[in-house]
Design a protein around this motif. Structure first.
Motif, PDB file in Angstrom:
ATOM      1  N   ARG A 298       0.817  -1.150  -0.007  1.00  9.30           N
ATOM      2  CA  ARG A 298      -0.051  -0.048  -0.047  1.00  9.30           C
ATOM      3  C   ARG A 298       0.854   1.287   0.048  1.00  9.30           C
ATOM      4  O   ARG A 298       0.618   2.629  -0.489  1.00  9.30           O
ATOM      5  N   ILE A 299       2.090   1.063   0.635  1.00 11.09           N
ATOM      6  CA  ILE A 299       2.956   2.503   0.522  1.00 11.09           C
ATOM      7  C   ILE A 299       3.460   2.375  -0.596  1.00 11.09           C
ATOM      8  O   ILE A 299       3.679   3.564  -1.299  1.00 11.09           O
TER       9      ILE A 299
ATOM     10  N   GLY B 184       0.571   2.565  -3.543  1.00 12.02           N
ATOM     11  CA  GLY B 184      -0.766   3.479  -3.461  1.00 12.02           C
ATOM     12  C   GLY B 184      -2.094   2.801  -3.679  1.00 12.02           C
ATOM     13  O   GLY B 184      -3.127   3.335  -3.251  1.00 12.02           O
TER      14      GLY B 184
ATOM     15  N   ARG C 108      10.803   6.275   3.015  1.00  8.56           N
ATOM     16  CA  ARG C 108       9.420   6.179   2.405  1.00  8.56           C
ATOM     17  C   ARG C 108       8.620   5.240   3.606  1.00  8.56           C
ATOM     18  O   ARG C 108       7.509   5.749   4.140  1.00  8.56           O
TER      19      ARG C 108
ATOM     20  N   GLU D  18       8.233   7.515   6.552  1.00  5.17           N
ATOM     21  CA  GLU D  18       7.188   8.764   6.313  1.00  5.17           C
ATOM     22  C   GLU D  18       5.924   8.085   6.376  1.00  5.17           C
ATOM     23  O   GLU D  18       4.834   8.821   6.869  1.00  5.17           O
ATOM     24  N   GLU D  19       5.729   7.042   5.822  1.00  7.69           N
ATOM     25  CA  GLU D  19       4.408   6.325   5.737  1.00  7.69           C
ATOM     26  C   GLU D  19       3.846   5.454   6.961  1.00  7.69           C
ATOM     27  O   GLU D  19       2.940   4.650   6.953  1.00  7.69           O
ATOM     28  N   SER D  20       4.834   5.346   8.018  1.00  7.71           N
ATOM     29  CA  SER D  20       4.378   4.816   9.180  1.00  7.71           C
ATOM     30  C   SER D  20       3.972   3.227   8.909  1.00  7.71           C
ATOM     31  O   SER D  20       2.955   2.592   9.326  1.00  7.71           O
ATOM     32  N   LEU D  21       5.077   2.460   8.417  1.00  9.53           N
ATOM     33  CA  LEU D  21       4.922   1.106   8.191  1.00  9.53           C
ATOM     34  C   LEU D  21       4.395   0.210   9.267  1.00  9.53           C
ATOM     35  O   LEU D  21       3.450  -0.431   8.978  1.00  9.53           O
TER      36      LEU D  21
ATOM     37  N   ARG E 174       1.029   0.651  10.460  1.00  9.00           N
ATOM     38  CA  ARG E 174      -0.009   0.137   9.657  1.00  9.00           C
ATOM     39  C   ARG E 174      -0.228  -1.535   9.675  1.00  9.00           C
ATOM     40  O   ARG E 174      -1.390  -1.829   9.679  1.00  9.00           O
TER      41      ARG E 174
END
Length: 352
Positions: free
Chosen positions: A169-170, A173, A320, A323-326, A329
């Protein structure tokens, strides 16, 4: 706004300090929010930094001369976790001095040290090694596990699917990545008992942000028909090496064919734009940066033979994920899976 610092094991990889620093500098040239903790021999790092003034103000050096050998056993490396550049980079993540670590060193040692220092997150039994592979579609495919766990049960495979979907998803998208289990056939009756149990659990987990689409065979991994391929580490590593070997075989075969005659050389000049596109698409440096998923922290493995561009790609992947808080999630999806199983039990359908 600056991202958390990325700890770089500057001593790992075939080329060592020069390539690691050059790669980090190349990544920062495009993303000036990156800041680094460079772990390794101070004198060698400072010499490498002379060619990259954009790195000086964004970097701190943590001096360390001890290095994990490329052929060193993980058990041996663990004894020196507190003195090696790899171990100190991981420890910096645990201590909060860095948000993530990147290393081109010994994969087994990196996994062992990461697991010991960071531990697996709640709800995850084993971390998995995930990487991006090129496809014929618009997006790369996430594949895991690629060698961290040779034996896996259904529970492990379900957890890998959840982690792989969060990663996908990161990078793609997609809100609901298409997930498939690697198998010897696509029919529901094919595969081991563990594969079939994992497939049943993934079909039943309707609340997750993924679309489980059954099985995929190894020759379809790169077709672009799925976003996440899940397997045990033994099968996944074999599949990965077969894909990499086939890519090298095709490129070497084309080189031989184009050099075979004057007519072939002329044909090469005419088709050069297409062959350059093929070379770029198959270049492992453009997909460098495998991730250890399932840890309480982000650790990225850069290929030992990666050039500066490859290291830069691994650093960009790391940033990334921060930044996207894997990690957050994955934890959210694990919580949803737990709720789904609880609903099944309350509804009179026992979770397998």
């Amino acid at each position: 706004m600056s991202l958390p610092r990325i700890a770089i094991d500057a001593m790992g990889g075939d080329e060592g300090v020069r390539t690691m620093i050059s790669g980090a500098a190349l990544a920062r040239r495009d993303h000036d929010r990156f800041h680094f903790l460079l772990v390794g021999d101070r004198a060698r790092i400072e010499r490498a930094l002379e060619a990259h003034p954009n790195m000086r103000e964004a970097s701190e050096i943590l001096h360390c001369e001890d290095v994990v050998g490329g052929d060193e056993k993980p058990t041996q490396a663990l004894r020196r976790a507190k003195t090696t550049s790899m171990g100190l980079a991981i420890q910096a993540v645990k201590d909060g001095r860095a948000g993530a670590a990147v290393s081109s060193g010994n994969t087994g040692a990196l996994m062992a040290m990461s697991k010991l220092a960071l531990r697996t997150m709640p709800g995850i039994d084993r971390p998995a090694l995930a990487a991006l592979l090129p496809t014929l579609g618009e997006d790369d495919v996430v594949m895991l596990d690629l060698g961290a766990n040779t034996d896996c049960d259904a529970r492990n495979l379900v957890q890998f699917a959840i982690m792989g979907a969060a990663y996908s998803r990161i990078v793609t998208g997609r809100q609901a990545p298409r997930v498939r289990l690697l198998n010897i056939g696509t029919e529901e009756t094919k595969g081991t008992d563990q594969l079939q149990v994992a497939a049943a659990q993934l079909r039943a987990a309707t609340g997750l942000d993924m679309s489980f689409e059954g099985y995929v065979e190894a020759d379809k991994i790169n077709r672009g028909d799925c976003d996440v391929v899940v397997s045990d580490g033994f099968s996944g590593n074999i599949a990965l090496k077969a894909i990499e070997g086939s890519a090298r075989f095709v490129t070497d075969l084309l080189k031989t064919a184009f050099r075979s005659s004057l007519r072939s050389k002329i044909g090469f000049l005419i088709s050069r734009p297409a062959t350059e596109l093929l070379r770029h698409h198959l270049d492992p440096n453009n997909h460098n940066g495998a991730v250890f998923l399932g840890l309480n922290g982000v650790v990225v493995k850069s290929h030992g033979s990666a050039n500066a561009a490859g290291v830069a790609n691994a650093v960009a992947v790391t940033a990334r994920l921060l930044e996207e808080s894997l990690t957050e999630r994955i934890l959210a999806d694990l919580a949803e899976l737990g709720e789904a199983r609880l609903r099944e039990t309350r509804g009179g359908v026992p979770a397998k």
